[in-house]
Design a protein around this motif. Structure first.
Motif, PDB file in Angstrom:
ATOM      1  N   ASN A   2       7.864   7.069   5.500  1.00 54.21           N
ATOM      2  CA  ASN A   2       6.981   6.909   4.353  1.00 54.21           C
ATOM      3  C   ASN A   2       6.013   5.806   3.817  1.00 54.21           C
ATOM      4  O   ASN A   2       6.062   4.742   3.363  1.00 54.21           O
ATOM      5  CB  ASN A   2       8.825   6.522   3.552  1.00 54.21           C
ATOM      6  CG  ASN A   2       7.768   6.884   1.993  1.00 54.21           C
ATOM      7  OD1 ASN A   2       6.935   7.362   1.480  1.00 54.21           O
ATOM      8  ND2 ASN A   2       9.170   6.557   0.866  1.00 54.21           N
ATOM      9  N   PRO A   3       4.796   6.070   4.097  1.00 51.88           N
ATOM     10  CA  PRO A   3       4.211   5.495   3.460  1.00 51.88           C
ATOM     11  C   PRO A   3       3.600   4.699   2.632  1.00 51.88           C
ATOM     12  O   PRO A   3       3.102   3.933   2.424  1.00 51.88           O
ATOM     13  CB  PRO A   3       2.461   6.432   3.961  1.00 51.88           C
ATOM     14  CG  PRO A   3       2.671   7.650   3.533  1.00 51.88           C
ATOM     15  CD  PRO A   3       4.262   7.994   3.830  1.00 51.88           C
ATOM     16  N   LEU A   4       4.415   5.587   0.997  1.00 50.45           N
ATOM     17  CA  LEU A   4       4.189   4.964   0.161  1.00 50.45           C
ATOM     18  C   LEU A   4       5.920   3.483  -0.477  1.00 50.45           C
ATOM     19  O   LEU A   4       5.626   3.318  -1.341  1.00 50.45           O
ATOM     20  CB  LEU A   4       4.783   5.732  -0.930  1.00 50.45           C
ATOM     21  CG  LEU A   4       3.627   6.981  -0.979  1.00 50.45           C
ATOM     22  CD1 LEU A   4       4.019   7.879  -1.761  1.00 50.45           C
ATOM     23  CD2 LEU A   4       1.941   6.132  -1.216  1.00 50.45           C
ATOM     24  N   ASP A   5       6.225   3.405   1.079  1.00 48.20           N
ATOM     25  CA  ASP A   5       7.820   2.771   0.873  1.00 48.20           C
ATOM     26  C   ASP A   5       7.261   1.547   1.657  1.00 48.20           C
ATOM     27  O   ASP A   5       7.275   0.986   2.452  1.00 48.20           O
ATOM     28  CB  ASP A   5       8.614   3.343   1.855  1.00 48.20           C
ATOM     29  CG  ASP A   5       9.761   2.285   1.822  1.00 48.20           C
ATOM     30  OD1 ASP A   5       9.883   1.064   0.942  1.00 48.20           O
ATOM     31  OD2 ASP A   5      11.321   2.314   2.884  1.00 48.20           O
ATOM     32  N   PHE A  52      -2.718   3.950  -0.675  1.00 47.26           N
ATOM     33  CA  PHE A  52      -1.364   3.077   0.089  1.00 47.26           C
ATOM     34  C   PHE A  52      -1.599   1.176  -0.329  1.00 47.26           C
ATOM     35  O   PHE A  52      -0.791   1.173  -0.002  1.00 47.26           O
ATOM     36  CB  PHE A  52      -1.089   3.978   1.625  1.00 47.26           C
ATOM     37  CG  PHE A  52      -0.789   5.234   2.124  1.00 47.26           C
ATOM     38  CD1 PHE A  52      -0.540   6.051   1.080  1.00 47.26           C
ATOM     39  CD2 PHE A  52      -0.606   5.806   3.087  1.00 47.26           C
ATOM     40  CE1 PHE A  52      -0.641   7.379   0.921  1.00 47.26           C
ATOM     41  CE2 PHE A  52      -0.993   7.208   4.042  1.00 47.26           C
ATOM     42  CZ  PHE A  52      -0.508   7.894   2.452  1.00 47.26           C
ATOM     43  N   MET A  53      -3.092   1.017   0.143  1.00 39.57           N
ATOM     44  CA  MET A  53      -2.963  -0.124   0.479  1.00 39.57           C
ATOM     45  C   MET A  53      -3.027  -1.007  -1.199  1.00 39.57           C
ATOM     46  O   MET A  53      -2.622  -1.778  -1.233  1.00 39.57           O
ATOM     47  CB  MET A  53      -4.260  -0.088   0.414  1.00 39.57           C
ATOM     48  CG  MET A  53      -5.173   0.083   1.721  1.00 39.57           C
ATOM     49  SD  MET A  53      -4.371  -0.523   3.189  1.00 39.57           S
ATOM     50  CE  MET A  53      -4.695   0.309   5.265  1.00 39.57           C
ATOM     51  N   ARG A  54      -3.356   0.776  -2.158  1.00 42.15           N
ATOM     52  CA  ARG A  54      -3.244  -0.778  -3.706  1.00 42.15           C
ATOM     53  C   ARG A  54      -1.695  -0.954  -3.126  1.00 42.15           C
ATOM     54  O   ARG A  54      -1.630  -1.747  -4.286  1.00 42.15           O
ATOM     55  CB  ARG A  54      -3.255   0.436  -4.696  1.00 42.15           C
ATOM     56  CG  ARG A  54      -3.745  -0.020  -5.650  1.00 42.15           C
ATOM     57  CD  ARG A  54      -4.989   0.626  -6.833  1.00 42.15           C
ATOM     58  NE  ARG A  54      -6.435   0.934  -6.598  1.00 42.15           N
ATOM     59  CZ  ARG A  54      -7.239  -0.085  -7.143  1.00 42.15           C
ATOM     60  NH1 ARG A  54      -6.882  -1.692  -7.106  1.00 42.15           N
ATOM     61  NH2 ARG A  54      -8.190   0.269  -6.551  1.00 42.15           N
ATOM     62  N   GLY A  55      -1.136   0.308  -3.644  1.00 49.09           N
ATOM     63  CA  GLY A  55       0.460  -0.379  -3.741  1.00 49.09           C
ATOM     64  C   GLY A  55       1.489  -1.443  -2.425  1.00 49.09           C
ATOM     65  O   GLY A  55       1.744  -2.251  -3.020  1.00 49.09           O
ATOM     66  N   TYR A  56       0.486  -1.453  -1.294  1.00 45.39           N
ATOM     67  CA  TYR A  56       0.971  -2.687   0.039  1.00 45.39           C
ATOM     68  C   TYR A  56       0.161  -4.064  -1.270  1.00 45.39           C
ATOM     69  O   TYR A  56       1.326  -4.949  -1.127  1.00 45.39           O
ATOM     70  CB  TYR A  56       0.335  -2.784   0.874  1.00 45.39           C
ATOM     71  CG  TYR A  56       0.669  -1.498   1.612  1.00 45.39           C
ATOM     72  CD1 TYR A  56       1.683  -0.297   1.551  1.00 45.39           C
ATOM     73  CD2 TYR A  56      -0.559  -0.415   2.796  1.00 45.39           C
ATOM     74  CE1 TYR A  56       1.804   1.002   1.823  1.00 45.39           C
ATOM     75  CE2 TYR A  56       0.552   0.273   3.876  1.00 45.39           C
ATOM     76  CZ  TYR A  56       0.931   1.303   3.192  1.00 45.39           C
ATOM     77  OH  TYR A  56       1.326   2.167   3.630  1.00 45.39           O
TER      78      TYR A  56
END
Length: 766
Positions: A475-478, A500-504
């Motif tokens: 899951n790339p959003l996990d 995805f990067m903003r979530g990380y």
């Protein structure tokens, strides 16, 4: 032993003296003939030469030869290959020795010694040479490429051509990357060449008028480079053969791991994969079965399955597990899939009914016999690689044989099956190696699904064949698990999307990403603020790249700062998606009439290279309309700047023609996104701009947005303050609140879903 008569020795001595005298006379009075006589046999020992398009090279009259610059001896090789002498304009500091000066003057070389006066004198000498009928040669990049990418052309070319009627002859020299004279491997000279007798091919293009813009000349040289790599695509490694060798060399060192708890070294992964291949070949597949479905998240098991299929000369079809059963079955029927490989645990998490026989890999393990394991162990450790190739039939794989089918995202309709060959994907792997220079010390985080072309080509094949280890999460959003994975395995390379990067950025600690030194983003435009924010938190500045499924998928990329070896030329421009990768050419044409546009002019982006797909599965009509004369029509609006960097402006389908003008959805979306994100502390996609038909204006801009306290008039005022033209600002009754923005499993906007939702809300009325 009987001695020869004295007269015979005397004759031999006289002949040798005569030859020496002739050589000295030639060296003094005809240096060019003397040097050619020395160099030809030496060059012929180490290189084979070939010239393509020699008939285009002017037989007489002045012309300016313009070539790419791949190695230290490019000029020597071109002089050897072409029938006329070429007076190269070179940096005189490399010819300061007596031997260097002699060699340079033997070919009437034009020296630039540094300083404005010397440069001006060299330009005048070159111009005079053209007017006298000489062939003058330049390497307009001004420096040897560090990545194989064609760099910017310096303006000196125009100054040389001023007040002449000389033709410009574009030339591409192919075959020197990987030699000791190129920068392959990150250095010159002190390395082993990857070949000991190289084929050198000089491609000659059609002569151009003296007033041809520099950007056009550069485009012609780049297109010759694409033709060269298309012609030489058989030289790209067969990935199934390459990965078996890499895994064997890796031995017990970690090769792959995932958040399911699996950790394997190279040799163990090789043994398991070979045993799986034997079992699948015996228990599941019929002899002539070609396309095999794979329904697995990114994991060690998914890597093994895909490699096992390639080693069995089957075509993998990784299915998108985020779509409905209807869409998935459309893909299955499209290419005739009979079996789908999956795991029981994963199948329980997704609710699908498939029109194919489901093969449980969990149950298949029970059918892997002791003989399978013993034979696989012997093949992985004792059997020589060349013999293993023949046992598995890998020596029969041709460059144009299919490796996989990747289904498009379906953002504009039902997915299409994109047929990718071994050469298509292998070229991308080689391009990644040149641009990012992955090593055995790297650890790549694999969060992109293998049904996504970037995930398949890069996080699977590039990570597994270029030396790094790959660590995978489904899951790339996990962010939480990805942070733990990166920290545990000391990850160095991260690939993803800006979303995805903003979530990380919000949920991963600097400590977890402390070993990270490469972050590459694609699929959507990178917001300007995200560059600074990501670098500030993690010490790594992301770079953007660009690709499409039909291009296998990479087209261009900015070089990450930590991997940059640039000198004298930039290799990264923020706001761009980088220069096209080696062997790939891009050009911009008018969407209306197809005429080629100059630098910095927006138009339709066309791309060519050895990575252009074989075609769409069972859709020759779509293939023929998408790929014309080898150039793929991307559907993206873009421009190429003066330095050769590609800038994506938007997608043709993401423009509306209103009152005769092209209105970009993305531009409106960016500004609304800023307005709607004020005061919010999450990374949700909050807005999508689409359009519906309108009888009066052709199209009507529609805004779908998440719940907000801001009224449409306030948002419209914000767009005005951001400098948007009145035509770009949607009407107040064109803003619609929705519970969720339509997204695909890859994180990209579902453009078809957005249009359908907009049509429902407006009933297609104005």
């Amino acid at each position: 032993m009987e001695l020869l008569p004295v007269d015979t020795y005397l004759i031999i001595l006289i002949v040798l003296i005569a030859l020496l005298v002739i050589a000295i006379l030639l060296a003094v009075f005809s240096p060019r003939l003397f040097v050619r006589g020395l160099f030809r046999p030496v060059l012929a020992t180490f290189y084979r030469k070939r010239v393509v398009g020699l008939e285009k090279f002017p037989k007489e009259g002045g012309c300016l030869l313009v070539s790419n610059h791949m190695s230290w001896i490019d000029g020597i090789l071109i002089l050897w290959a072409l029938p006329r002498n070429v007076r190269f304009v070179v940096d005189g500091s490399n010819f300061t020795s007596k031997i260097g000066d002699y060699l340079g003057r033997a070919f009437d070389t034009i020296f630039m010694m540094g300083g404005p006066k010397s440069i001006g004198r060299a330009i005048r000498d070159a111009r005079e040479g053209l007017n006298k009928g000489d062939v003058v040669g330049i390497f307009p990049e001004g420096t040897i490429t560090r990545t194989g990418q064609l760099q910017a052309f310096r303006p000196g070319m125009s100054k040389i051509l001023k007040n002449t009627d000389a033709k410009v002859v574009p030339v591409h020299l192919e075959g020197m990357w990987g030699s000791i004279f190129s920068f392959s491997g990150g250095k010159y000279f002190w390395k082993w060449p990857d070949k000991f007798r190289r084929t050198i091919t000089v491609y000659v293009g059609d002569p151009l008028p003296a007033d041809t813009p520099i950007s056009t000349v550069r485009g012609k040289v780049q297109a010759l480079g694409s033709q060269a790599q298309i012609d030489h695509r058989r030289e790209f490694p067969v990935l199934a053969r390459q990965v078996l060798r890499v895994w064997r060399r890796r031995g017990k060192r970690l090769q792959a791991a995932d958040t399911l708890g699996t950790e394997v070294g190279g040799r163990k992964l090789l043994i398991n994969t070979l045993a799986l291949r034997r079992c699948l070949h015996r228990e599941v597949f019929s002899k002539d079965e070609q396309f095999i479905g794979v329904l697995l998240p990114p994991s060690v098991g998914a890597v093994a399955v895909n490699v096992a299929l390639a080693a069995d000369r089957r075509v993998s079809a990784n299915l998108n597990y985020t779509v409905s059963s209807e869409v998935m079955n459309h893909c299955i029927h499209d290419v005739g899939i009979k079996h789908v490989l999956t795991s029981d645990r994963f199948l329980e998490k997704i609710d699908v009914e498939l029109d194919a026989e489901i093969v449980s890999l969990d149950k298949l393990k029970e059918k892997v016999s002791l003989a399978d394991k013993v034979i696989a162990a012997l093949q992985a450790t004792i059997v020589p690689s060349w013999l293993l190739d023949r046992i598995l039939g890998l020596n029969k794989i041709q460059s144009d044989d299919l490796l996989t089918v990747i289904f498009t995202s379906g953002s504009t309709g039902m997915p299409k099956g994109v047929l990718l060959s071994n050469a298509n994907v292998s070229h991308n792997v080689d391009a990644v190696n040149r641009a990012i220079r992955l090593t055995t010390e790297d650890v790549v985080i694999g969060v992109l699904p293998f049904f996504h072309s970037f995930g398949y080509a890069v996080t699977l094949w590039a990570a597994q064949t270029l030396g790094p280890a790959g660590v995978y999460h489904f899951n790339p959003l996990d962010s939480k698990q990805i942070g733990k994975l990166a920290e545990k395995y000391k990850a160095t390379v991260l690939l993803g999307t800006p979303t995805f990067m903003r979530g990380y950025l919000r949920r991963i600690t600097p400590e977890q990403f402390k070993t990270l030194n490469v972050a590459v983003v694609g699929a959507e435009k990178m917001p300007a603020d995200l560059f600074d924010a990501f670098e500030k938190r993690f010490g790594v500045r992301p770079v953007e790249g660009y690709g499409t499924t039909e291009m296998s998928p990479l087209v261009s990329v900015n070089i990450p700062p930590s991997r940059s070896a640039a000198k004298f030329q930039p290799d990264r421009v923020e706001g761009s998606v980088g220069r096209p990768l080696p062997g790939i050419s891009a050009r911009i044409v008018s969407p209306d009439d197809g005429t080629e546009l100059d630098a910095n002019e927006d138009g339709m982006l066309l791309v060519t290279g050895p990575n252009v797909m074989r075609g769409y599965a069972n859709r020759d009509d779509l293939t023929q309309s998408a790929v014309i004369d080898g150039w793929y029509t991307t559907g993206d609006i873009a421009h190429i700047d003066n330095d050769g960097f590609l800038h994506i402006t938007g997608r043709l389908s993401r423009f509306s023609k209103i009152a005769g003008e092209m209105v970009p959805h993305v531009r409106i979306e960016e500004e609304l996104g800023k307005l709607l994100s004020e005061g919010e502390d999450d990374d949700q996609v909050r807005v999508c701009v689409t359009a519906v038909p309108c009888d009066r204006k052709g199209e009507r801009i529609i805004v779908l947005h998440l719940p907000t306290s801001q009224i449409p008039d306030a948002l419209r005022e914000g767009l005005k303050e951001a400098g948007l033209a009145n035509l770009f600002i949607p009407a107040a009754d064109s803003f619609f609140e929705v519970d969720q923005i339509p997204l695909l499993g890859t994180g990209k906007l579902d453009l078809k879903g957005a249009r359908d939702r907009a049509s429902e809300l407006t009933l297609a009325s104005c």
